[in-house]
Scaffold this motif. Structure first.
Motif, PDB file in Angstrom:
ATOM      1  N   SER A   9       0.818  -1.232   0.000  1.00 35.06           N
ATOM      2  CA  SER A   9       0.000   0.000   0.000  1.00 35.06           C
ATOM      3  C   SER A   9       0.846   1.275   0.000  1.00 35.06           C
ATOM      4  O   SER A   9       1.651   1.509   0.912  1.00 35.06           O
ATOM      5  CB  SER A   9      -0.891   0.013   1.238  1.00 35.06           C
ATOM      6  OG  SER A   9      -1.372   1.331   1.473  1.00 35.06           O
ATOM      7  N   PRO A  10       0.626   2.155  -0.993  1.00 35.15           N
ATOM      8  CA  PRO A  10       1.379   3.417  -1.010  1.00 35.15           C
ATOM      9  C   PRO A  10       0.935   4.383   0.083  1.00 35.15           C
ATOM     10  O   PRO A  10       1.746   5.139   0.618  1.00 35.15           O
ATOM     11  CB  PRO A  10       1.076   3.985  -2.402  1.00 35.15           C
ATOM     12  CG  PRO A  10      -0.236   3.358  -2.791  1.00 35.15           C
ATOM     13  CD  PRO A  10      -0.268   2.002  -2.149  1.00 35.15           C
ATOM     14  N   PHE A  11      -0.372   4.376   0.417  1.00 36.16           N
ATOM     15  CA  PHE A  11      -0.827   5.252   1.504  1.00 36.16           C
ATOM     16  C   PHE A  11      -0.182   4.816   2.821  1.00 36.16           C
ATOM     17  O   PHE A  11       0.254   5.649   3.621  1.00 36.16           O
ATOM     18  CB  PHE A  11      -2.352   5.202   1.624  1.00 36.16           C
ATOM     19  CG  PHE A  11      -3.078   5.912   0.509  1.00 36.16           C
ATOM     20  CD1 PHE A  11      -2.940   7.284   0.340  1.00 36.16           C
ATOM     21  CD2 PHE A  11      -3.923   5.230  -0.361  1.00 36.16           C
ATOM     22  CE1 PHE A  11      -3.616   7.959  -0.671  1.00 36.16           C
ATOM     23  CE2 PHE A  11      -4.599   5.882  -1.371  1.00 36.16           C
ATOM     24  CZ  PHE A  11      -4.453   7.250  -1.533  1.00 36.16           C
ATOM     25  N   PRO A  35      -6.654  -5.409   4.183  1.00 42.64           N
ATOM     26  CA  PRO A  35      -7.837  -4.587   4.430  1.00 42.64           C
ATOM     27  C   PRO A  35      -9.119  -5.132   3.808  1.00 42.64           C
ATOM     28  O   PRO A  35     -10.180  -5.026   4.423  1.00 42.64           O
ATOM     29  CB  PRO A  35      -7.472  -3.211   3.859  1.00 42.64           C
ATOM     30  CG  PRO A  35      -6.138  -3.334   3.248  1.00 42.64           C
ATOM     31  CD  PRO A  35      -5.533  -4.626   3.630  1.00 42.64           C
ATOM     32  N   VAL A  36      -9.036  -5.736   2.608  1.00 42.27           N
ATOM     33  CA  VAL A  36     -10.289  -6.188   1.966  1.00 42.27           C
ATOM     34  C   VAL A  36     -10.967  -7.323   2.731  1.00 42.27           C
ATOM     35  O   VAL A  36     -12.139  -7.599   2.512  1.00 42.27           O
ATOM     36  CB  VAL A  36     -10.100  -6.616   0.485  1.00 42.27           C
ATOM     37  CG1 VAL A  36      -9.798  -5.422  -0.392  1.00 42.27           C
ATOM     38  CG2 VAL A  36      -9.055  -7.685   0.334  1.00 42.27           C
ATOM     39  N   ALA A  49     -12.179   0.249   7.053  1.00 41.38           N
ATOM     40  CA  ALA A  49     -11.246  -0.852   6.769  1.00 41.38           C
ATOM     41  C   ALA A  49     -10.203  -0.501   5.716  1.00 41.38           C
ATOM     42  O   ALA A  49      -9.934  -1.271   4.796  1.00 41.38           O
ATOM     43  CB  ALA A  49     -12.009  -2.114   6.371  1.00 41.38           C
ATOM     44  N   GLN A  50      -9.621   0.683   5.851  1.00 42.46           N
ATOM     45  CA  GLN A  50      -8.536   1.067   4.957  1.00 42.46           C
ATOM     46  C   GLN A  50      -7.263   1.258   5.768  1.00 42.46           C
ATOM     47  O   GLN A  50      -7.309   1.600   6.962  1.00 42.46           O
ATOM     48  CB  GLN A  50      -8.872   2.376   4.229  1.00 42.46           C
ATOM     49  CG  GLN A  50      -9.961   2.203   3.164  1.00 42.46           C
ATOM     50  CD  GLN A  50     -10.194   3.481   2.385  1.00 42.46           C
ATOM     51  OE1 GLN A  50     -10.054   4.580   2.907  1.00 42.46           O
ATOM     52  NE2 GLN A  50     -10.588   3.334   1.139  1.00 42.46           N
ATOM     53  N   ILE A  51      -6.140   1.051   5.095  1.00 42.34           N
ATOM     54  CA  ILE A  51      -4.842   1.339   5.699  1.00 42.34           C
ATOM     55  C   ILE A  51      -4.238   2.565   5.008  1.00 42.34           C
ATOM     56  O   ILE A  51      -4.533   2.791   3.817  1.00 42.34           O
ATOM     57  CB  ILE A  51      -3.888   0.123   5.613  1.00 42.34           C
ATOM     58  CG1 ILE A  51      -3.752  -0.369   4.162  1.00 42.34           C
ATOM     59  CG2 ILE A  51      -4.375  -0.982   6.506  1.00 42.34           C
ATOM     60  CD1 ILE A  51      -2.683  -1.418   3.968  1.00 42.34           C
ATOM     61  N   PRO A  52      -3.452   3.371   5.758  1.00 40.25           N
ATOM     62  CA  PRO A  52      -3.054   3.155   7.140  1.00 40.25           C
ATOM     63  C   PRO A  52      -4.169   3.530   8.118  1.00 40.25           C
ATOM     64  O   PRO A  52      -5.028   4.344   7.808  1.00 40.25           O
ATOM     65  CB  PRO A  52      -1.870   4.112   7.306  1.00 40.25           C
ATOM     66  CG  PRO A  52      -2.206   5.266   6.409  1.00 40.25           C
ATOM     67  CD  PRO A  52      -2.878   4.633   5.222  1.00 40.25           C
ATOM     68  N   ASP A  64      -6.961   7.931   7.661  1.00 43.77           N
ATOM     69  CA  ASP A  64      -6.571   8.803   6.551  1.00 43.77           C
ATOM     70  C   ASP A  64      -5.088   9.162   6.635  1.00 43.77           C
ATOM     71  O   ASP A  64      -4.631   9.793   7.588  1.00 43.77           O
ATOM     72  CB  ASP A  64      -7.412  10.092   6.479  1.00 43.77           C
ATOM     73  CG  ASP A  64      -7.143  10.822   5.176  1.00 43.77           C
ATOM     74  OD1 ASP A  64      -7.739  10.436   4.160  1.00 43.77           O
ATOM     75  OD2 ASP A  64      -6.284  11.718   5.162  1.00 43.77           O
ATOM     76  N   SER A  65      -4.369   8.776   5.582  1.00 43.09           N
ATOM     77  CA  SER A  65      -2.910   8.928   5.597  1.00 43.09           C
ATOM     78  C   SER A  65      -2.468  10.379   5.748  1.00 43.09           C
ATOM     79  O   SER A  65      -1.484  10.667   6.443  1.00 43.09           O
ATOM     80  CB  SER A  65      -2.303   8.321   4.326  1.00 43.09           C
ATOM     81  OG  SER A  65      -2.844   8.925   3.174  1.00 43.09           O
ATOM     82  N   THR A  66      -3.187  11.299   5.105  1.00 41.10           N
ATOM     83  CA  THR A  66      -2.755  12.701   5.164  1.00 41.10           C
ATOM     84  C   THR A  66      -2.837  13.220   6.598  1.00 41.10           C
ATOM     85  O   THR A  66      -1.922  13.890   7.104  1.00 41.10           O
ATOM     86  CB  THR A  66      -3.603  13.569   4.216  1.00 41.10           C
ATOM     87  OG1 THR A  66      -3.469  13.043   2.888  1.00 41.10           O
ATOM     88  CG2 THR A  66      -3.149  15.014   4.217  1.00 41.10           C
ATOM     89  N   VAL A 108      -4.502   3.474  -7.057  1.00 42.68           N
ATOM     90  CA  VAL A 108      -5.224   2.521  -6.206  1.00 42.68           C
ATOM     91  C   VAL A 108      -6.571   2.167  -6.829  1.00 42.68           C
ATOM     92  O   VAL A 108      -6.998   1.010  -6.812  1.00 42.68           O
ATOM     93  CB  VAL A 108      -5.362   3.088  -4.770  1.00 42.68           C
ATOM     94  CG1 VAL A 108      -6.310   2.243  -3.931  1.00 42.68           C
ATOM     95  CG2 VAL A 108      -3.994   3.149  -4.097  1.00 42.68           C
ATOM     96  N   LEU A 112      -7.696  -1.673  -7.764  1.00 41.60           N
ATOM     97  CA  LEU A 112      -8.930  -2.318  -7.282  1.00 41.60           C
ATOM     98  C   LEU A 112      -9.794  -2.773  -8.462  1.00 41.60           C
ATOM     99  O   LEU A 112     -10.358  -3.873  -8.450  1.00 41.60           O
ATOM    100  CB  LEU A 112      -9.720  -1.364  -6.371  1.00 41.60           C
ATOM    101  CG  LEU A 112      -9.054  -1.011  -5.036  1.00 41.60           C
ATOM    102  CD1 LEU A 112      -9.934  -0.062  -4.231  1.00 41.60           C
ATOM    103  CD2 LEU A 112      -8.733  -2.258  -4.220  1.00 41.60           C
TER     104      LEU A 112
HETATM  105  N1  LIG Z   1      -7.947   8.240   1.874  1.00 39.73           N
HETATM  106  C1  LIG Z   1      -7.328   7.074   2.459  1.00 39.73           C
HETATM  107  C2  LIG Z   1      -7.187   5.978   1.397  1.00 39.73           C
HETATM  108  C3  LIG Z   1      -6.514   4.719   1.961  1.00 39.73           C
HETATM  109  C4  LIG Z   1      -6.629   3.558   1.003  1.00 39.73           C
HETATM  110  O1  LIG Z   1      -7.291   3.600  -0.044  1.00 39.73           O
HETATM  111  N2  LIG Z   1      -5.943   2.476   1.362  1.00 39.73           N
HETATM  112  C5  LIG Z   1      -6.051   1.275   0.572  1.00 39.73           C
HETATM  113  C6  LIG Z   1      -4.709   0.582   0.468  1.00 39.73           C
HETATM  114  S1  LIG Z   1      -3.576   1.504  -0.541  1.00 39.73           S
HETATM  115  C7  LIG Z   1      -6.993   0.336   1.249  1.00 39.73           C
HETATM  116  O2  LIG Z   1      -6.906   0.120   2.433  1.00 39.73           O
HETATM  117  N3  LIG Z   1      -7.913  -0.216   0.468  1.00 39.73           N
HETATM  118  C8  LIG Z   1      -8.865  -1.175   0.941  1.00 39.73           C
HETATM  119  C9  LIG Z   1     -10.262  -0.771   0.611  1.00 39.73           C
HETATM  120  O3  LIG Z   1     -10.480   0.368   0.166  1.00 39.73           O
HETATM  121  O4  LIG Z   1     -11.137  -1.612   0.816  1.00 39.73           O
HETATM  122  C10 LIG Z   1      -5.973   7.440   3.053  1.00 39.73           C
HETATM  123  O5  LIG Z   1      -5.352   8.395   2.571  1.00 39.73           O
HETATM  124  O6  LIG Z   1      -5.553   6.794   4.022  1.00 39.73           O
END
Ligand SMILES: N[C@@H](CCC(=O)N[C@@H](CS)C(=O)NCC(=O)O)C(=O)O
Length: 199
Positions: A9-11, A35-36, A49-52, A64-66, A108, A112
Protein backbone atom coordinates in the motif's frame (compact mmCIF):
# COMPACT_ATOMS: atom_id res chain seq x y z
CA UNK A 1 1.14 2.78 19.14
CA UNK A 2 -0.13 0.46 16.44
CA UNK A 3 0.00 1.28 12.73
CA UNK A 4 -2.01 -0.97 10.38
CA UNK A 5 -0.15 -1.41 7.08
CA UNK A 6 0.77 -3.89 4.39
CA UNK A 7 3.85 -4.16 2.24
CA UNK A 8 2.26 -2.90 -1.01
CA UNK A 9 0.00 0.00 0.00
CA UNK A 10 1.38 3.42 -1.01
CA UNK A 11 -0.83 5.25 1.50
CA UNK A 12 0.51 3.01 4.26
CA UNK A 13 4.05 3.41 2.94
CA UNK A 14 3.80 7.17 3.34
CA UNK A 15 2.88 6.77 7.01
CA UNK A 16 5.62 4.17 7.53
CA UNK A 17 8.18 6.59 6.08
CA UNK A 18 6.97 9.44 8.31
CA UNK A 19 7.19 7.12 11.34
CA UNK A 20 10.84 6.46 10.53
CA UNK A 21 11.77 10.03 9.57
CA UNK A 22 10.16 11.64 12.61
CA UNK A 23 11.62 9.42 15.32
CA UNK A 24 8.56 7.28 16.06
CA UNK A 25 9.87 3.87 14.98
CA UNK A 26 10.79 2.49 18.45
CA UNK A 27 7.28 3.12 19.76
CA UNK A 28 5.25 1.98 16.76
CA UNK A 29 4.21 -1.61 16.14
CA UNK A 30 3.45 -2.15 12.44
CA UNK A 31 0.51 -4.53 12.11
CA UNK A 32 0.49 -6.16 8.65
CA UNK A 33 -3.07 -6.72 7.52
CA UNK A 34 -5.32 -7.44 4.51
CA UNK A 35 -7.84 -4.59 4.43
CA UNK A 36 -10.29 -6.19 1.97
CA UNK A 37 -10.88 -8.98 4.47
CA UNK A 38 -12.03 -6.34 7.00
CA UNK A 39 -10.24 -7.92 9.99
CA UNK A 40 -11.77 -6.94 13.33
CA UNK A 41 -8.72 -5.16 14.72
CA UNK A 42 -8.43 -2.96 11.61
CA UNK A 43 -12.17 -2.21 11.55
CA UNK A 44 -11.92 -1.25 15.23
CA UNK A 45 -9.24 1.29 14.31
CA UNK A 46 -10.82 2.44 11.03
CA UNK A 47 -14.47 1.58 10.34
CA UNK A 48 -13.98 1.83 6.57
CA UNK A 49 -11.25 -0.85 6.77
CA UNK A 50 -8.54 1.07 4.96
CA UNK A 51 -4.84 1.34 5.70
CA UNK A 52 -3.05 3.16 7.14
CA UNK A 53 -4.88 3.32 10.46
CA UNK A 54 -3.23 4.30 13.71
CA UNK A 55 -4.10 3.62 17.33
CA UNK A 56 -2.31 6.00 19.69
CA UNK A 57 -0.96 5.04 23.11
CA UNK A 58 -4.03 6.77 24.55
CA UNK A 59 -6.32 4.50 22.48
CA UNK A 60 -7.39 7.26 20.10
CA UNK A 61 -7.89 5.96 16.52
CA UNK A 62 -6.70 7.88 13.47
CA UNK A 63 -7.69 7.24 9.85
CA UNK A 64 -6.57 8.80 6.55
CA UNK A 65 -2.91 8.93 5.60
CA UNK A 66 -2.75 12.70 5.16
CA UNK A 67 -4.11 13.32 8.65
CA UNK A 68 -2.04 10.55 10.25
CA UNK A 69 1.15 11.89 8.65
CA UNK A 70 0.40 15.49 9.67
CA UNK A 71 -0.18 14.36 13.26
CA UNK A 72 2.96 12.18 13.37
CA UNK A 73 4.90 15.11 11.92
CA UNK A 74 3.52 17.67 14.37
CA UNK A 75 4.30 15.49 17.38
CA UNK A 76 7.59 14.00 16.14
CA UNK A 77 11.23 14.78 16.97
CA UNK A 78 13.46 17.32 15.21
CA UNK A 79 12.82 19.17 11.97
CA UNK A 80 9.22 18.81 10.73
CA UNK A 81 8.22 17.81 7.21
CA UNK A 82 5.52 20.48 7.10
CA UNK A 83 6.56 24.16 7.32
CA UNK A 84 4.92 26.44 9.91
CA UNK A 85 1.14 26.51 9.46
CA UNK A 86 -0.20 29.17 7.10
CA UNK A 87 3.23 30.25 5.80
CA UNK A 88 3.62 30.49 1.99
CA UNK A 89 5.93 27.47 2.17
CA UNK A 90 3.27 25.49 4.05
CA UNK A 91 0.68 25.96 1.31
CA UNK A 92 3.22 25.15 -1.43
CA UNK A 93 4.13 21.89 0.31
CA UNK A 94 0.47 21.00 0.87
CA UNK A 95 -0.38 21.69 -2.78
CA UNK A 96 2.34 19.30 -3.93
CA UNK A 97 1.23 16.78 -1.32
CA UNK A 98 -2.38 16.95 -2.55
CA UNK A 99 -1.30 16.60 -6.19
CA UNK A 100 0.80 13.55 -5.27
CA UNK A 101 -2.00 12.01 -3.16
CA UNK A 102 -4.22 12.29 -6.26
CA UNK A 103 -1.63 10.27 -8.22
CA UNK A 104 -1.71 7.58 -5.54
CA UNK A 105 -5.52 7.58 -5.60
CA UNK A 106 -5.66 7.03 -9.36
CA UNK A 107 -3.22 4.11 -9.02
CA UNK A 108 -5.22 2.52 -6.21
CA UNK A 109 -8.51 2.84 -8.10
CA UNK A 110 -6.94 1.08 -11.09
CA UNK A 111 -5.52 -1.66 -8.87
CA UNK A 112 -8.93 -2.32 -7.28
CA UNK A 113 -10.70 -2.31 -10.67
CA UNK A 114 -8.12 -4.74 -12.06
CA UNK A 115 -8.80 -7.11 -9.14
CA UNK A 116 -12.36 -7.64 -10.36
CA UNK A 117 -13.05 -10.55 -12.74
CA UNK A 118 -11.96 -9.50 -16.22
CA UNK A 119 -15.49 -9.38 -17.65
CA UNK A 120 -16.62 -7.02 -14.86
CA UNK A 121 -13.87 -4.43 -15.32
CA UNK A 122 -14.77 -1.06 -16.79
CA UNK A 123 -12.52 -0.04 -19.70
CA UNK A 124 -14.04 3.44 -19.43
CA UNK A 125 -12.92 3.97 -15.83
CA UNK A 126 -9.53 2.33 -16.33
CA UNK A 127 -8.86 4.61 -19.31
CA UNK A 128 -10.07 7.67 -17.40
CA UNK A 129 -7.92 6.97 -14.34
CA UNK A 130 -4.85 6.31 -16.46
CA UNK A 131 -5.42 9.55 -18.39
CA UNK A 132 -5.82 11.38 -15.07
CA UNK A 133 -2.57 9.87 -13.87
CA UNK A 134 -0.68 11.06 -16.95
CA UNK A 135 -2.11 14.57 -16.61
CA UNK A 136 -1.34 14.49 -12.90
CA UNK A 137 2.33 13.73 -13.55
CA UNK A 138 2.44 16.57 -16.08
CA UNK A 139 1.13 18.90 -13.38
CA UNK A 140 3.45 17.78 -10.57
CA UNK A 141 6.41 18.28 -12.89
CA UNK A 142 5.60 22.01 -12.98
CA UNK A 143 5.51 22.07 -9.16
CA UNK A 144 8.51 19.83 -8.50
CA UNK A 145 11.35 21.31 -6.41
CA UNK A 146 15.05 20.30 -6.61
CA UNK A 147 15.88 16.66 -5.97
CA UNK A 148 17.40 17.39 -2.55
CA UNK A 149 14.25 18.98 -1.08
CA UNK A 150 12.71 16.73 1.56
CA UNK A 151 9.32 17.63 2.97
CA UNK A 152 5.79 16.19 3.11
CA UNK A 153 5.17 17.15 -0.53
CA UNK A 154 8.28 15.60 -2.03
CA UNK A 155 7.98 12.55 0.24
CA UNK A 156 4.45 11.92 -1.08
CA UNK A 157 5.55 12.47 -4.67
CA UNK A 158 8.34 9.92 -4.25
CA UNK A 159 5.86 7.37 -2.92
CA UNK A 160 3.53 8.08 -5.86
CA UNK A 161 6.30 7.78 -8.45
CA UNK A 162 7.66 4.49 -7.17
CA UNK A 163 4.18 3.01 -6.80
CA UNK A 164 3.31 3.91 -10.40
CA UNK A 165 6.45 2.15 -11.63
CA UNK A 166 5.64 -0.82 -9.35
CA UNK A 167 2.09 -1.23 -10.70
CA UNK A 168 2.05 0.35 -14.15
CA UNK A 169 5.55 0.54 -15.65
CA UNK A 170 4.04 0.97 -19.14
CA UNK A 171 2.78 4.46 -18.20
CA UNK A 172 6.27 5.93 -18.62
CA UNK A 173 5.78 8.72 -16.07
CA UNK A 174 9.54 9.25 -15.80
CA UNK A 175 9.60 10.64 -19.35
CA UNK A 176 6.61 12.88 -18.62
CA UNK A 177 8.11 14.11 -15.34
CA UNK A 178 11.94 13.92 -15.36
CA UNK A 179 12.38 16.28 -12.38
CA UNK A 180 9.96 14.17 -10.34
CA UNK A 181 11.89 11.07 -11.45
CA UNK A 182 15.21 12.55 -10.24
CA UNK A 183 13.57 13.47 -6.95
CA UNK A 184 12.14 9.97 -6.56
CA UNK A 185 15.54 8.40 -7.24
CA UNK A 186 17.12 10.60 -4.55
CA UNK A 187 14.39 9.76 -2.02
CA UNK A 188 14.65 6.03 -2.67
CA UNK A 189 18.23 6.20 -1.33
CA UNK A 190 16.98 7.21 2.14
CA UNK A 191 16.85 4.45 4.74
CA UNK A 192 13.14 5.06 5.40
CA UNK A 193 12.37 4.50 1.72
CA UNK A 194 14.66 1.48 1.42
CA UNK A 195 12.99 -0.21 4.41
CA UNK A 196 9.49 0.33 2.98
CA UNK A 197 10.05 -0.36 -0.73
CA UNK A 198 6.81 -1.92 -2.06
CA UNK A 199 6.63 -5.68 -2.40
N1 LIG B 1 -7.95 8.24 1.87
C1 LIG B 1 -7.33 7.07 2.46
C2 LIG B 1 -7.19 5.98 1.40
C3 LIG B 1 -6.51 4.72 1.96
C4 LIG B 1 -6.63 3.56 1.00
O1 LIG B 1 -7.29 3.60 -0.04
N2 LIG B 1 -5.94 2.48 1.36
C5 LIG B 1 -6.05 1.28 0.57
C6 LIG B 1 -4.71 0.58 0.47
S1 LIG B 1 -3.58 1.50 -0.54
C7 LIG B 1 -6.99 0.34 1.25
O2 LIG B 1 -6.91 0.12 2.43
N3 LIG B 1 -7.91 -0.22 0.47
C8 LIG B 1 -8.87 -1.18 0.94
C9 LIG B 1 -10.26 -0.77 0.61
O3 LIG B 1 -10.48 0.37 0.17
O4 LIG B 1 -11.14 -1.61 0.82
C10 LIG B 1 -5.97 7.44 3.05
O5 LIG B 1 -5.35 8.40 2.57
O6 LIG B 1 -5.55 6.79 4.02
Amino acid sequence: MKLFVNSGSPFARKARIVVRERGWAPGVEEVFTVPVESPGDLVGANPVAQIPALIGDDGVCWQDSTLICAWLDAKGEGAPLLPPADSAAYWAVRRLEAAAVALIEMNVRMVLENRRPENERSPFWLRRWEDNLVRGFTRVETMCPAADVFDMGTLTLGVAGTYTTFRYPHIGWRDIAPKAAALTDALERRQSFIETFPK
